[in-house]
Every structure is written in C-alpha cells, then in structure tokens.
Write a protein that holds these residues in place. Structure first.
Motif, mmCIF file in Angstrom:
data_model
loop_
_atom_site.group_PDB
_atom_site.id
_atom_site.type_symbol
_atom_site.label_atom_id
_atom_site.label_comp_id
_atom_site.label_asym_id
_atom_site.label_seq_id
_atom_site.Cartn_x
_atom_site.Cartn_y
_atom_site.Cartn_z
ATOM 1 N N LYS A 38 0.834 -1.212 0.000
ATOM 2 C CA LYS A 38 0.000 0.000 0.000
ATOM 3 C C LYS A 38 0.866 1.259 0.000
ATOM 4 O O LYS A 38 0.453 2.314 -0.477
ATOM 5 N N GLY B 97 -7.325 0.826 7.465
ATOM 6 C CA GLY B 97 -6.408 1.964 7.428
ATOM 7 C C GLY B 97 -5.039 1.698 6.830
ATOM 8 O O GLY B 97 -4.175 2.572 6.846
ATOM 9 N N GLY C 50 -16.268 -1.881 1.822
ATOM 10 C CA GLY C 50 -14.816 -1.847 2.017
ATOM 11 C C GLY C 50 -14.405 -1.105 3.287
ATOM 12 O O GLY C 50 -13.299 -1.300 3.798
ATOM 13 N N GLU D 37 -17.034 3.542 -1.613
ATOM 14 C CA GLU D 37 -15.993 4.024 -0.692
ATOM 15 C C GLU D 37 -15.365 5.302 -1.236
ATOM 16 O O GLU D 37 -15.163 6.270 -0.497
HETATM 17 C C1 LIG Z 1 -10.378 -2.348 1.737
HETATM 18 C C2 LIG Z 1 -11.012 -1.209 1.096
HETATM 19 C C3 LIG Z 1 -10.993 0.071 1.689
HETATM 20 C C4 LIG Z 1 -10.360 0.329 3.035
HETATM 21 O O1 LIG Z 1 -8.986 0.177 2.970
HETATM 22 P P1 LIG Z 1 -8.086 0.111 4.290
HETATM 23 O O2 LIG Z 1 -6.720 0.433 3.830
HETATM 24 O O3 LIG Z 1 -8.232 -1.254 4.858
HETATM 25 O O4 LIG Z 1 -8.615 1.152 5.229
HETATM 26 C C5 LIG Z 1 -11.574 1.111 0.998
HETATM 27 N N1 LIG Z 1 -12.168 0.923 -0.208
HETATM 28 C C6 LIG Z 1 -12.189 -0.279 -0.813
HETATM 29 C C7 LIG Z 1 -12.842 -0.406 -2.145
HETATM 30 C C8 LIG Z 1 -11.615 -1.382 -0.179
HETATM 31 O O5 LIG Z 1 -11.645 -2.581 -0.784
#
Ligand SMILES: *Cc1c(COP(=O)(O)O)cnc(C)c1O
Length: 404
Positions: free
Chosen positions: A213, A239, A299, A348
C-alpha cells in the motif's frame, strides 16, 4: 538485495529479525518494515526510476522482496489521476482529483498489498494463506495466492455481496460466508491457525501488505513531480493505505526526494460504522468496537482496526481530521461524479467526495486546495441503481425517446 534492516513494533519500537516469518508483535501490534534509508539515499536516484516500467514493482528497491523470482505479479498498472472538474466546480473548486485504484488487478488497491504479502509468503515458503474479508482483500488474495500456487482460505461476513464471494471462489480459494462481521471472521482465522497450518494475512497482522500500500504514496508523489497534494481523503477501514502512504512520505523525505510538506490526511468513514471518527472526536488513541456496523460502502465496514492508533496518529500529525458521511450522501456523490465527470466511483470513493463536500461547506477544507480523493475499488462489483426504461422493437415511441 534489499535495504531492509529489521522489523519494528509500531507500539514499542522493539526490533525483530526481518529474515523470519512474523505476524503481530508479541504485544499484539503491527510490525513495520524498516530500511537503511541513509544507504538507500546514497545508492538510489529518483530520476533513474524513469527507466523502470510503470506499476508498483518500479519501486522494488524500496520494498522488501530481495529476489525478483519471488515477485508475484498480475500486471499492476500505474493508476491514473482523474480530474473531477464539474463535480468540483459545483463548490467552486478547480483542483479536485481522484486516484482511481479500481484499475488494478481484481479491481481494487487490495492488489497492491497482496502483491507484496504473497511475494513475501513465497520467499518464506508459506503455502497456506487465510484471511477475513469484506470482499476485495479476499479476491486479491485468491488471485495472487493462486498465481503463486498457494492454498487460499477466505472468510466473509454473511452480507458480503454475491459477486465478491463468487469471484473469490472462481479464483480458486475456499470461501465461506460467516454470520458475523469482519473482525469475527478474523477470529476464525486466529482460532484455526494452528490446526490448519494457516498463515494469517489479515489487515496489518503481517508486515508486508502495508509495504504494498506504501506504493500508492510513492506513485502519487512521482506522478505529481515529487510534490504532495494539500489534502488526501481516504476511505478508511483497516487503514492500511493511509498508514502506508504516511510511511511512504516519511521515507521519501528521508531520501531527500520530497520536502517536509505533508498533505492533511483525512480519514473518511460511514456514519453506520465510524469507530475512527469517534476516537478522533474523543481525542483518544485507540478506537472501541463499533456495534451493529452497517453501510453500503462494504470496504470500510470495519468495526475494529488493529492499527487504529497508527491511523489516528497519522491523521493528527498531518493536521487532518476524521469525518463520517451517511449512505444517502455517498450514493448522491457517486451519481454526481458519474453524471458530471464520467468518473464512476465505488461507494468508498464516493464517500470521500461526500466528505469533501461537507468539509468544504463547514470550512474544514479550503476549496482551492489541491485535493486527492482515493477511489480504492471499481464500482462494477456493486449493484447499481435500477433502470426501467425499455423499447418495443415493433412499436418504438419516439416521443418517449425524445423526452427521456
Ligand atoms: C479495503 C477497502 C478500503 C479500506 O482500505 P483500508 O486500507 O483497509 O482502510 C476502501 N475501499 C475499498 C474499495 C476497499 O476494498
């Protein structure tokens, strides 16, 4: 060769051997990969990156995979920065952009984390991986795990959309629906670990997904000519991405590739599941579990995050904040960006747009600020609003077509 020196407990600072397999630290906290940044600074040249192909492996020397033969890849692309001109103009903003992570393999930025986690699992000779997931992490782990010939076990909350569960199964994983939330699925992985010989790849419970990430932050800085934006809005579940980007910025500054300026890091959650926002508002370091979590943005439906204190620390140190928006605002934001700018955000990603609107309205964010909204996954896996218009071939009503 890598520049890795050791792993470090994110809570105590204790050091651990990077040549051994680890999950959480003995105190139950995430482990972070540390590098010899002085040597990296002497030996790496940011301009030489231009010779590398696009995608996350162009940053291989800033990552922990030493042997290129351990790299597991499914064709990770450099994700584009797209302008939201008209959407932004509604609030007189002209520097609103989204980074569209939905272009990555399996349709989400979970591919970045899994590319690294599975590559490191391969390096350590691990062959059985297990994970709790709201969908995207499981899909990415299934794909990368099978690409590496590993066995993959996946546990999803009951309400995970069918398409995710089917995608995971089709990509060769053993997948179950569980009558609980993602943290309860995580407990199954913990419980079955010994008996099943699983390696637990849960968010932040192994050290390498965050390094994957991290490449989001490296890539963003490079795309912006080694500068950073004024604000980043990040849809926050576990996160990893927010913590990973924050780590990327620190490492880039240590290399002298960027200056000390940091974006405001803004953690966006849904009002139906906002443990980080609650902890931020209360001024505390750890978040308590959010009961009865519910939101269309699956997510970010994460009632409890093991890296809560790392998210809160990054948000506070950046001068940012945490903010929650409801599902109605999320769906309205999704429709607006799609209609006005042709950019289809996932729920998201749409949550970050909804949050940006609220924060510009109430003065927490400057409308003129250079702002990046993270769209972390493709919306094409989600149900979309229904459409009822139809035509009969032998009786086309042209008035109806004209007035549509
Ligand atoms: C997993 C996910 C998130 C959150 O990501 P994190 O780094 O775990 O906070 C947000 N949006 C989507 C589409 C996801 O798959």
């Amino acid at each position: 060769m890598t520049f890795v020196t050791h792993l470090e407990c994110s809570a105590t600072g204790d050091r651990f051997d990077a040549d051994a397999v680890h999950n959480l630290s003995p105190t139950g906290k995430p482990l972070l990969v540390r590098y010899d940044l002085d040597r990296m600074k002497r030996e790496l040249d940011r301009d030489a990156l231009a010779q590398q192909p696009p995608g996350l492996w162009r940053y291989a020397e800033m990552l922990p995979v030493a042997d290129p033969r351990h790299r597991v890849t499914l064709g990770e692309v450099e994700t584009p920065l797209l302008p939201l001109h008209r959407t932004g103009a509604r609030l007189k903003a002209d520097r609103l952009w989204t980074k569209d992570e939905g272009r990555l393999p399996t349709g989400s930025f979970k591919a970045r984390g899994m590319a690294l986690a599975v590559s490191m699992a391969k390096r350590f000779g691990l062959t059985r991986l297990a994970i709790p997931t709201n969908g995207n992490a499981g899909a990415a782990m299934a794909a990368y795990g099978r690409a590496a010939g590993m066995e993959v076990y996946v546990f999803c909350p009951e309400e995970t959309p069918d398409v995710n569960v089917r995608e995971i199964a089709l990509q060769g994983a053993r997948v179950w629906r569980v009558n609980g939330q993602i943290d309860q699925c995580g407990a199954i992985v913990r419980e079955g670990k010994e008996r099943m010989g699983w390696f637990d790849v849960s968010t932040l419970k192994e050290p390498y997904r965050i390094e994957g990430k991290k490449t989001m932050g490296l890539e963003l800085a490079e795309q912006l000519g080694w500068t950073l934006p004024d604000a980043i809005l990040y849809p926050t579940g576990g996160g990893t991405g927010l913590i990973g980007m924050w780590k990327a910025f620190d490492e880039l500054e240590a290399l002298g590739w960027i200056g000390p300026k940091r974006p405001k890091m803004i953690a966006v959650q849904a009002t139906g599941c906002a443990p980080i926002v609650r902890a931020f508002d209360e001024g505390v370091e750890h978040a308590t579990r959010w009961e009865n979590a519910a939101t269309v943005a699956s997510g970010i439906r994460v009632p409890q995050a093991v890296g809560d204190f790392l998210i809160l620390r990054a948000v506070r140190n950046s001068g940012g904040f945490a903010i929650a928006v409801d599902d109605g605002a999320i769906m309205a934001a999704q429709a607006d960006a799609a209609r006005d700018d042709g950019v289809l955000l996932g729920p998201e990603g749409a949550a970050t747009l909804a949050a940006w609107r609220v924060a510009v309205d109430d003065g927490r964010l400057d409308r003129r600020a250079h702002t990046i909204l993270f769209n972390c996954g493709t919306p094409l896996k989600y149900p979309m609003p229904p459409v009822n218009r139809a035509l009969k071939l032998d009786a086309i009503d042209w008035e109806d077509v004209e007035s549509a």
